[in-house]
Design an enzyme around this catalytic site. Sequence first.
Site, PDB file in Angstrom:
ATOM      1  N   ARG A 194     -30.558  -2.340 -24.527  1.00 58.17           N
ATOM      2  CA  ARG A 194     -29.983  -1.825 -25.772  1.00 58.17           C
ATOM      3  C   ARG A 194     -28.585  -1.252 -25.531  1.00 58.17           C
ATOM      4  O   ARG A 194     -27.736  -1.270 -26.433  1.00 58.17           O
ATOM      5  CB  ARG A 194     -30.914  -0.804 -26.434  1.00 58.17           C
ATOM      6  CG  ARG A 194     -30.474  -0.388 -27.825  1.00 58.17           C
ATOM      7  CD  ARG A 194     -31.524   0.421 -28.575  1.00 58.17           C
ATOM      8  NE  ARG A 194     -32.483  -0.388 -29.306  1.00 58.17           N
ATOM      9  CZ  ARG A 194     -32.355  -0.744 -30.593  1.00 58.17           C
ATOM     10  NH1 ARG A 194     -31.316  -0.354 -31.291  1.00 58.17           N
ATOM     11  NH2 ARG A 194     -33.270  -1.489 -31.165  1.00 58.17           N
ATOM     12  N   PHE A 238     -31.837   5.237 -27.340  1.00 56.11           N
ATOM     13  CA  PHE A 238     -32.471   4.274 -26.434  1.00 56.11           C
ATOM     14  C   PHE A 238     -31.458   3.385 -25.716  1.00 56.11           C
ATOM     15  O   PHE A 238     -31.559   2.168 -25.707  1.00 56.11           O
ATOM     16  CB  PHE A 238     -33.422   3.413 -27.288  1.00 56.11           C
ATOM     17  CG  PHE A 238     -34.576   2.793 -26.548  1.00 56.11           C
ATOM     18  CD1 PHE A 238     -35.653   3.551 -26.134  1.00 56.11           C
ATOM     19  CD2 PHE A 238     -34.602   1.428 -26.278  1.00 56.11           C
ATOM     20  CE1 PHE A 238     -36.740   2.969 -25.480  1.00 56.11           C
ATOM     21  CE2 PHE A 238     -35.683   0.833 -25.618  1.00 56.11           C
ATOM     22  CZ  PHE A 238     -36.752   1.612 -25.224  1.00 56.11           C
ATOM     23  N   GLU A 251     -32.378   7.349 -35.397  1.00 53.49           N
ATOM     24  CA  GLU A 251     -31.486   7.369 -34.238  1.00 53.49           C
ATOM     25  C   GLU A 251     -29.993   7.349 -34.560  1.00 53.49           C
ATOM     26  O   GLU A 251     -29.210   8.022 -33.889  1.00 53.49           O
ATOM     27  CB  GLU A 251     -31.809   6.172 -33.325  1.00 53.49           C
ATOM     28  CG  GLU A 251     -33.190   6.263 -32.703  1.00 53.49           C
ATOM     29  CD  GLU A 251     -33.593   4.951 -32.057  1.00 53.49           C
ATOM     30  OE1 GLU A 251     -33.596   4.893 -30.826  1.00 53.49           O
ATOM     31  OE2 GLU A 251     -33.893   3.991 -32.793  1.00 53.49           O
TER      32      GLU A 251
END
Lengths: 775, 492
Positions: free
Chosen positions: A324, A358, A725
């Site tokens: 990611r 992440f 996020e």
Amino acid sequence: MLERTPALPPAGRLGTPHPHDSAQRHVTGEARFIDDGPDPAGLAHAYLGLSDHAHARILALDLDAVRSAPGVLCVLAADDIPGVNDVSPTAGKHDDPVFATGTTRFHGQPLFCVVAETRDAARRAARLAAIRYEELPPAIDIAAARAAGTGFVTEGLTLARGDVGAALAAAPRRLAGRMSVGGQDHFYLETQIALALPGEGDEVTVLSSTQHPTEVQHMVARVLDLPFAAVTVEVRRMGGGFGGKETQGNLFAVVAALAARRLGRAVKIRPDRDDDMRATGKRHDMEIAYAVGFDGSGRILAVDATYAARCGASADLSGPVTDRALFHCDNAYFYPAMRATSEPWRTNTVSNTAFRGFGGPQGMLGAERLIEEVAFATGLDPLDVRKANFYGPGRDETPYGQRVTDGIAPRLVAALEARCAYRARRDEIRAFNAGSRVVKRGLALTPVKFGISFTATLYNQAGALVHLYTDGSVALNHGGTEMGQGLLVKVAQVVATAFGLPLDRVRTAPTSTGKVPNTSATAASSGSDLNGMAALEACRTLKGRLAAFAAERWGLAPDAIAFEADGVRLGERTMPLAELAGEAYAARIPLSATGFHRTPTIHWDRTSGKGHPFHYFAHGAACSEVAVDTLTGEYRVERVDILHDVGRSLNPTIDRGQVEGGFVQGMGWLTTEELWWDGAGRLRTHAPATYKIPVASDRPRIFNVDFFDGENEEPTIGRSKAVGEPPLMLAISVLHALSDAIASVAGHRTCPRLDAPATPERVLFAIERLRGAAP
Amino acid sequence: MGAFDHAAMRDHVRFLLGDDLVRIASCDPTRTLLDWLRDERGLRGTKEGCAEGDCGACTVAVGRLDRAAVRYDPVCACIRLLPTLDGTHVVAIEHLSGGRGPHPVQDATVRHGGSQCGFCTPGFMMALACLAAADPAPDAAAIDDAVAGNLCRCTGYRPIADAAAESCRGGVPLWPEDIGPRLAALAGEAAFAVGEGGRRFLAPGDLATLRGLLAAEPEAVLLGGGTDLGLRVTKDLARPETVIWLGGIPDLARVEERADAVVIGAGVTIAALRRALGRLHPQVDELLRRFGGAQVRAVGTLGGSLGTASPIGDLAPLLIALGATLTLDGPDGPRTLPVEDFFTGYRATALRAGEIVAAASVPRPGGDALHVSKVSKRFDEDISTLCGAFRLARDGEGRVVAARLAFGGMAAVPRRAPAAEAALLGRPFDEDAADRAAAALRDDFAPLDDWRGSARYRLLVAGNLVRRFALEEAGGVATRVAGPLAGAASHA
């Protein structure tokens, strides 16, 4: 017949502001966390014994003194595990032992557990272990791992387009540099905790503070050698998660279950804060090496970047995290030619794990550093360099092949630029700095483009189970877990709106693997997208059954039936939902339904590095202004303006909370939160006395938060966008504002290359460097 | 006199918990209030977040008679030892709304979206309820300050602060009735002794008794506010056999304002000390404002801060710079010595067996120039990376005739910088002089590298603090970015 009154939208309808479903219980202390009981009869307490060395052979593990300590019921180590001694979440890795054997691979690694009548007794006993080690050289950081050749915990990834070497060589201008990005402890206020209740036969129920009850179920089954069906995992709420309870709760749940089965008693395990911070994973720190080719107009032509990550002792989620990072190494910018490679290094530190974003935040920091470098090299305003490089028509393909066609970033950034008076304030700040010897101000506006979906396509599915009772109340179950983000209230709003019910008629049950099976982690910002749609599907099924029943019973056309705020419209009359449910029950119509959702259109082939891994992109931008004391490096965030894209908000109260909270958490990561390991691999910032997350006075003095006016082009629940996020990365603007203030001491001619976290010390040294003094 | 007669002592602890009078005869001397609330009283709204007094999730309100009125302080229950609640009114989150309707800050927090995961929320409610009772019109800075000792990881604080700004107004009593008479009924007879399994908690009520106890119990652990001992209990699992608590001795809790000095008893809390010394200079007040959070300031004491001899304690540099002297009290009677001579090595002091710190006498700086700076990774509620406190006396020509430059965080003990001080003498205090002093600091200190800062950073900043002092003395230059002193150009 009663005259119909115009239906006002009831409080709690989808899209309206509404407090968290537990808010009232939070403020009175009635909201129960696992440690709050009520305690089952005969509750025993487990505590872990942790390794004292980052890397050592275990020559002898003598637990006699532990076993004979007052109040001790049993001591468990690797040999006591009936199944597999492993809680790795990654298939085939088997590199996360519950209890280490042979070699300890990080300081704080669990070696055994002791179970006693009280937590205090267990904790005291755990310190009595006599362990003989043979110390081995530890590789604590990435440089040491490289030098020692420890290798990768999992296979790295390369994303590439074009011939980057040739494109760099052909670029009119090019430069290269490095950036260090620190890790971050989750610092959820509730530490890890699990409570296991032995059932009949081999059954066990575990109350776990986890974002991923299904994985906990699987881990307990694997370690205890049980069928999944013998294990039930339940989550009412977590006291914060942030990714830190995606996999890191596994070990605690497993140990509680192991001890409960051994003793036939309920067992709770709760580490002290310091042990939680030593023994559980964190955000990956990364070393980014980059080369960028560009032209005099600030257009980026080629990017070659390596993202080396400190992964710790095992793979855990480091594969998808570092993937990611690469997916976001472009942020919102088009790189005509590029190559980005991840290096997930094995180190003798706790295994790093999921943390809000992440890997995306680290990826984006690299992109924004490139922008900054190009801006200093060309003398352009960084915002103009950003604008020059946005995705747009003819330059809309990401390095992984997915197109960016929504055109939101340029519009959103332009709107924020105007709203926060970026240009005028830039001039004012330059003027201020010219007249201020010590205090220097800085300003930066940075965008966020964050891909929404699990990159492992299979996780993009969810289930729900909805019961309609004959009094018209609804019990809602789904696979999502509540960690404070407001998922439960949002999904309850979906259900209440679908039935036309007031929100207080919908009760959400604790998340349980026994109710909704085979769930995914509540992670990747996907909770509302997936579970909201699954719950809506269940509602549609139920409403369909009720409508079919009503149509037949009262001879109505299907379009004469509607579920509205004041009841169910049946042609000319309106019937309370409770009455219709009662009639349907009497007619033997089932009033319980499951719902299921899978995210459409996504696919990803890791081998080719191409695909369409994200359902859509969530966007945002922030403009931060800071003041820096050039004598000490201390600073303050004076003002922040945020414009964030949540599509059509499901609940503006909750979404604003996610934006503000994510921003401040990101600010902490990039400023005062510093993980500091000593040479022996001991984490020395392992408690709030030494690890400094933001406090109230650190938040921006002026904090303007608005939502971008738009809706999701994709048919998500309520046309909303995920919000968990993305806002964290808005805080990158703070790092760049600090950099801007620092650059002022040398006439904005030199890129400060400010690493993160930008503690006052790093800020002051950057200032000294720019002033030409030997730092 | 001087003997501590256990049999004659009160043999139990008594305090009010909500509406209830609690009487505890048998008590582990290091039992924490948090464990007692949660495990014995089943009151589990109060949370454990860190067990070291740094996150505030365990905040409860503790009421004490302060002259005629009851003053409620926020207190971290996790490191507060249960017997020290003697004679107080303990209000936990369950009592804040239990049966009486919610406190306004609770309603406002719901409306503003001030809770997400909810784990920190009870602690915030208690801290803000204390604020609402103490300050009828808190401004934004006062609100931030009231919750500086409370960590929230979810909200980013804005909605909590908004809820407080809206609801903590007009003086909201923390407890609906005047609990004063009930507390007054518990007063008197301050001395008590409780224990369990042979371990004892002794609370003498006067200095004479304390002297006798110290002689008879040389191994006993002395307890002031407990912010240090509490940590040893929760983190190191310390189980001292005998604890002697100084909190019941009125002589140690006095603040005496003299014409030339302020005399502060060892048992005076940091909060009370701030009220007394903060008036000396705005920078002194700001240093003491940044001393822990409100929960720490409410209980931590002068004696504890000095007696634990931390190299990074913030009180010592200030007292050294001001030229304070300590009164030590022991078997041979009282003696005095300058604060700078008190610290003899890392965590070591000049205290002899059976001696305690009794008081500090802090001279008023008069016309001397004073400067105090604390530098930490996080601005509020953090431990100093380094702390500098400076005092200069000048003659009629503006030449420095006496200099005291005291630092914490630069050596194993808080101490003065003789070389830098010498560099300042005999000339005007200007930027050149500050540069010379800053350079001389390299002869004074060889600081450590640690997680709070590198040696290089400490040395560089130590010099820059002297430069900051010179700039502030010259006036016209803004030198600070955070806290109430930010923005203003000094003397401008």
